[in-house]
Design a protein around this motif. Sequence first.
Motif, PDB file in Angstrom:
ATOM      1  N   TRP A 113      38.246  21.861  33.442  1.00  0.00           N
ATOM      2  CA  TRP A 113      37.004  21.825  34.212  1.00  0.00           C
ATOM      3  C   TRP A 113      35.844  22.054  33.267  1.00  0.00           C
ATOM      4  O   TRP A 113      35.860  22.970  32.438  1.00  0.00           O
ATOM      5  CB  TRP A 113      37.042  22.914  35.296  1.00  0.00           C
ATOM      6  N   ASP A 114      34.824  21.193  33.385  1.00  0.00           N
ATOM      7  CA  ASP A 114      33.687  21.277  32.462  1.00  0.00           C
ATOM      8  C   ASP A 114      32.655  22.320  32.881  1.00  0.00           C
ATOM      9  O   ASP A 114      31.623  22.469  32.224  1.00  0.00           O
ATOM     10  CB  ASP A 114      33.016  19.901  32.337  1.00  0.00           C
ATOM     11  N   GLY A 115      32.919  23.025  33.980  1.00  0.00           N
ATOM     12  CA  GLY A 115      32.021  24.085  34.408  1.00  0.00           C
ATOM     13  C   GLY A 115      30.859  23.640  35.266  1.00  0.00           C
ATOM     14  O   GLY A 115      30.027  24.453  35.652  1.00  0.00           O
ATOM     15  N   ARG A 116      30.796  22.348  35.604  1.00  0.00           N
ATOM     16  CA  ARG A 116      29.691  21.852  36.410  1.00  0.00           C
ATOM     17  C   ARG A 116      29.889  22.202  37.886  1.00  0.00           C
ATOM     18  O   ARG A 116      30.987  22.165  38.406  1.00  0.00           O
ATOM     19  CB  ARG A 116      29.556  20.335  36.256  1.00  0.00           C
ATOM     20  N   GLU A 117      28.798  22.554  38.535  1.00  0.00           N
ATOM     21  CA  GLU A 117      28.774  22.815  39.980  1.00  0.00           C
ATOM     22  C   GLU A 117      27.756  21.851  40.606  1.00  0.00           C
ATOM     23  O   GLU A 117      26.721  21.589  40.012  1.00  0.00           O
ATOM     24  CB  GLU A 117      28.327  24.255  40.246  1.00  0.00           C
ATOM     25  N   SER A 118      28.020  21.285  41.800  1.00  0.00           N
ATOM     26  CA  SER A 118      29.269  21.453  42.533  1.00  0.00           C
ATOM     27  C   SER A 118      30.294  20.419  42.060  1.00  0.00           C
ATOM     28  O   SER A 118      29.934  19.434  41.412  1.00  0.00           O
ATOM     29  CB  SER A 118      29.013  21.298  44.032  1.00  0.00           C
ATOM     30  N   HIS A 119      31.542  20.686  42.415  1.00  0.00           N
ATOM     31  CA  HIS A 119      32.622  19.783  42.076  1.00  0.00           C
ATOM     32  C   HIS A 119      33.605  19.760  43.234  1.00  0.00           C
ATOM     33  O   HIS A 119      33.561  20.588  44.139  1.00  0.00           O
ATOM     34  CB  HIS A 119      33.316  20.224  40.785  1.00  0.00           C
TER      35      HIS A 119
ATOM     36  N   HIS B  56      36.932  19.452  49.072  1.00  0.00           N
ATOM     37  CA  HIS B  56      35.554  19.130  49.440  1.00  0.00           C
ATOM     38  C   HIS B  56      34.653  19.593  48.297  1.00  0.00           C
ATOM     39  O   HIS B  56      35.041  20.421  47.470  1.00  0.00           O
ATOM     40  CB  HIS B  56      35.160  19.829  50.746  1.00  0.00           C
ATOM     41  N   PRO B  57      33.428  19.072  48.223  1.00  0.00           N
ATOM     42  CA  PRO B  57      32.489  19.552  47.206  1.00  0.00           C
ATOM     43  C   PRO B  57      32.169  21.029  47.437  1.00  0.00           C
ATOM     44  O   PRO B  57      31.894  21.449  48.553  1.00  0.00           O
ATOM     45  CB  PRO B  57      31.244  18.670  47.428  1.00  0.00           C
ATOM     46  N   HIS B  58      32.192  21.842  46.377  1.00  0.00           N
ATOM     47  CA  HIS B  58      31.950  23.269  46.518  1.00  0.00           C
ATOM     48  C   HIS B  58      31.466  23.865  45.204  1.00  0.00           C
ATOM     49  O   HIS B  58      31.573  23.255  44.145  1.00  0.00           O
ATOM     50  CB  HIS B  58      33.236  23.994  46.955  1.00  0.00           C
TER      51      HIS B  58
ATOM     52  N   HIS C   9      31.485  27.880  43.135  1.00  0.00           N
ATOM     53  CA  HIS C   9      32.333  29.072  43.121  1.00  0.00           C
ATOM     54  C   HIS C   9      31.571  30.264  43.695  1.00  0.00           C
ATOM     55  O   HIS C   9      31.091  31.133  42.976  1.00  0.00           O
ATOM     56  CB  HIS C   9      32.823  29.343  41.698  1.00  0.00           C
ATOM     57  N   ASP C  10      31.486  30.272  45.044  1.00  0.00           N
ATOM     58  CA  ASP C  10      30.823  31.360  45.748  1.00  0.00           C
ATOM     59  C   ASP C  10      31.873  32.350  46.241  1.00  0.00           C
ATOM     60  O   ASP C  10      33.017  32.351  45.768  1.00  0.00           O
ATOM     61  CB  ASP C  10      29.976  30.817  46.902  1.00  0.00           C
ATOM     62  N   ALA C  11      31.498  33.176  47.209  1.00  0.00           N
ATOM     63  CA  ALA C  11      32.417  34.199  47.711  1.00  0.00           C
ATOM     64  C   ALA C  11      33.651  33.602  48.371  1.00  0.00           C
ATOM     65  O   ALA C  11      34.697  34.256  48.455  1.00  0.00           O
ATOM     66  CB  ALA C  11      31.690  35.100  48.711  1.00  0.00           C
ATOM     67  N   HIS C  12      33.549  32.350  48.837  1.00  0.00           N
ATOM     68  CA  HIS C  12      34.681  31.713  49.501  1.00  0.00           C
ATOM     69  C   HIS C  12      35.523  30.865  48.543  1.00  0.00           C
ATOM     70  O   HIS C  12      36.570  30.352  48.948  1.00  0.00           O
ATOM     71  CB  HIS C  12      34.188  30.822  50.647  1.00  0.00           C
ATOM     72  N   HIS C  13      35.080  30.704  47.332  1.00  0.00           N
ATOM     73  CA  HIS C  13      35.791  29.836  46.391  1.00  0.00           C
ATOM     74  C   HIS C  13      36.004  30.559  45.058  1.00  0.00           C
ATOM     75  O   HIS C  13      35.320  30.296  44.077  1.00  0.00           O
ATOM     76  CB  HIS C  13      35.016  28.532  46.174  1.00  0.00           C
ATOM     77  N   GLN C  14      36.936  31.480  45.089  1.00  0.00           N
ATOM     78  CA  GLN C  14      37.316  32.215  43.885  1.00  0.00           C
ATOM     79  C   GLN C  14      38.740  31.805  43.526  1.00  0.00           C
ATOM     80  O   GLN C  14      39.713  32.441  43.886  1.00  0.00           O
ATOM     81  CB  GLN C  14      37.231  33.728  44.141  1.00  0.00           C
ATOM     82  N   HIS C  15      38.845  30.668  42.824  1.00  0.00           N
ATOM     83  CA  HIS C  15      40.169  30.138  42.501  1.00  0.00           C
ATOM     84  C   HIS C  15      40.199  29.636  41.055  1.00  0.00           C
ATOM     85  O   HIS C  15      39.159  29.318  40.471  1.00  0.00           O
ATOM     86  CB  HIS C  15      40.547  28.999  43.461  1.00  0.00           C
ATOM     87  N   ALA C  16      41.395  29.559  40.530  1.00  0.00           N
ATOM     88  CA  ALA C  16      41.593  29.010  39.182  1.00  0.00           C
ATOM     89  C   ALA C  16      41.772  27.500  39.275  1.00  0.00           C
ATOM     90  O   ALA C  16      42.009  26.947  40.353  1.00  0.00           O
ATOM     91  CB  ALA C  16      42.814  29.648  38.534  1.00  0.00           C
ATOM     92  N   HIS C  17      41.640  26.820  38.149  1.00  0.00           N
ATOM     93  CA  HIS C  17      41.819  25.378  38.091  1.00  0.00           C
ATOM     94  C   HIS C  17      43.070  25.046  37.277  1.00  0.00           C
ATOM     95  O   HIS C  17      43.291  25.642  36.213  1.00  0.00           O
ATOM     96  CB  HIS C  17      40.596  24.706  37.464  1.00  0.00           C
ATOM     97  N   ASP C  18      43.830  24.092  37.759  1.00  0.00           N
ATOM     98  CA  ASP C  18      45.006  23.644  37.020  1.00  0.00           C
ATOM     99  C   ASP C  18      44.700  22.370  36.235  1.00  0.00           C
ATOM    100  O   ASP C  18      45.581  21.578  35.943  1.00  0.00           O
ATOM    101  CB  ASP C  18      46.192  23.427  37.973  1.00  0.00           C
ATOM    102  N   PHE C  19      43.408  22.171  35.916  1.00  0.00           N
ATOM    103  CA  PHE C  19      42.969  21.017  35.138  1.00  0.00           C
ATOM    104  C   PHE C  19      41.785  21.459  34.287  1.00  0.00           C
ATOM    105  O   PHE C  19      41.215  22.537  34.496  1.00  0.00           O
ATOM    106  CB  PHE C  19      42.568  19.850  36.053  1.00  0.00           C
TER     107      PHE C  19
END
Length: 356
Positions: A325-331, A309-311, A313-323
């Motif tokens: 990522w250009d750093g844009r929020e939200s994604h 889902h669109p999100h 990186h807040d307290a509930h979304h602390q994860h790494a990316h396996d692709f």
Amino acid sequence: MSAQPAMRKHLSAAIWPALAAAALFGASTPLVKLLVGELSPLLLAGLLYLGSGLGLAVIRLLRDRGWKPSGLTPGEWHWLAGAVVFGGVLGPALLVFGLTRTAAGPASLLLNFEAVFTAVLAWVVFRENADRRIVLGMLLIVAGGVALAWHTSENQPQDWIGLLAIAAACMCWGIDNNLTRHVSGSDALFIAGAKGWTAGTVNTSLGLFLGASLPALQTASAAMLIGLAGYGLSLVLFVHALRGLGTARTGAYFSTAPFIGAAVAILLLGEPAPAPFWIAAGLMGLGVWLHLTERHEHLHTHEPMEHAHPHVHDAHHQHAHDFDWDGRESHSHWHRHEALTHKHPHFPDIHHRHVH
């Protein structure tokens, strides 16, 4: 920014889509009233949703620069199908039929029952949390609806068949809202557009089959434009609000729509506003205020889960990316939530559907 201010900012941001959705839908009701009588109820409902489906499809194609998959998982399609039947086919037809037998102002206020049906189903069937403040707010909304329904005037008696049809439409939309909650993490444009295409095709076909004639191009275009704003864009915003607020709370914010519709009916159609009308509005407004000022906070645990889902990186979304990522929020991408226990203000959004 620390966790709790970030959470409060997130909750505040989730309110605005619900209020914007309410404004679009509320303003559409008296505008639909202007077209009642020129078209059969089924054909008018069909054109409203065809306008929604066509307009949102164009917006989605332009946004994505071509066609992209919906992102729905196999287990989500039946939820969307049910939402289309109740919210896209039955609800609009009942509303338009009700509008043929009652004035737009009372009809707009009576639409507050959608929030009641939405909340009751969310609490009883889907086990969404509700405290005494929320229940009291709903009781006040019901009281306002009763005051409105009992009111009659010598010049404009209320038709009980019309009022019951509008109440039935609210029940259908209450079911629709709870079913849509299960797909609210997916592409909102696709969800609203699919409902528009399907419901519009079904209602338009039924209307023509039962003997309705195609209207003039100007009338059809007006209906479709109203449908795009009041049913299409409004639903897109409503789905976004569901992600952050949960079903019952989103329904409560959305219940501001009838006040907007009533104001438009008074200003645009010159409909009367007697004292019982304002008493009903006051009761409903107080009920909505109780919902708007709710604060829910306690220690809770998030179980491990995976979804997309669109999100940000807040307290509930602390994860790494396996692709890359250009750093844009939200994604949006498929990601995993690890177990987490913490305390902060929250509503039953897609991450907080825990037992109390």
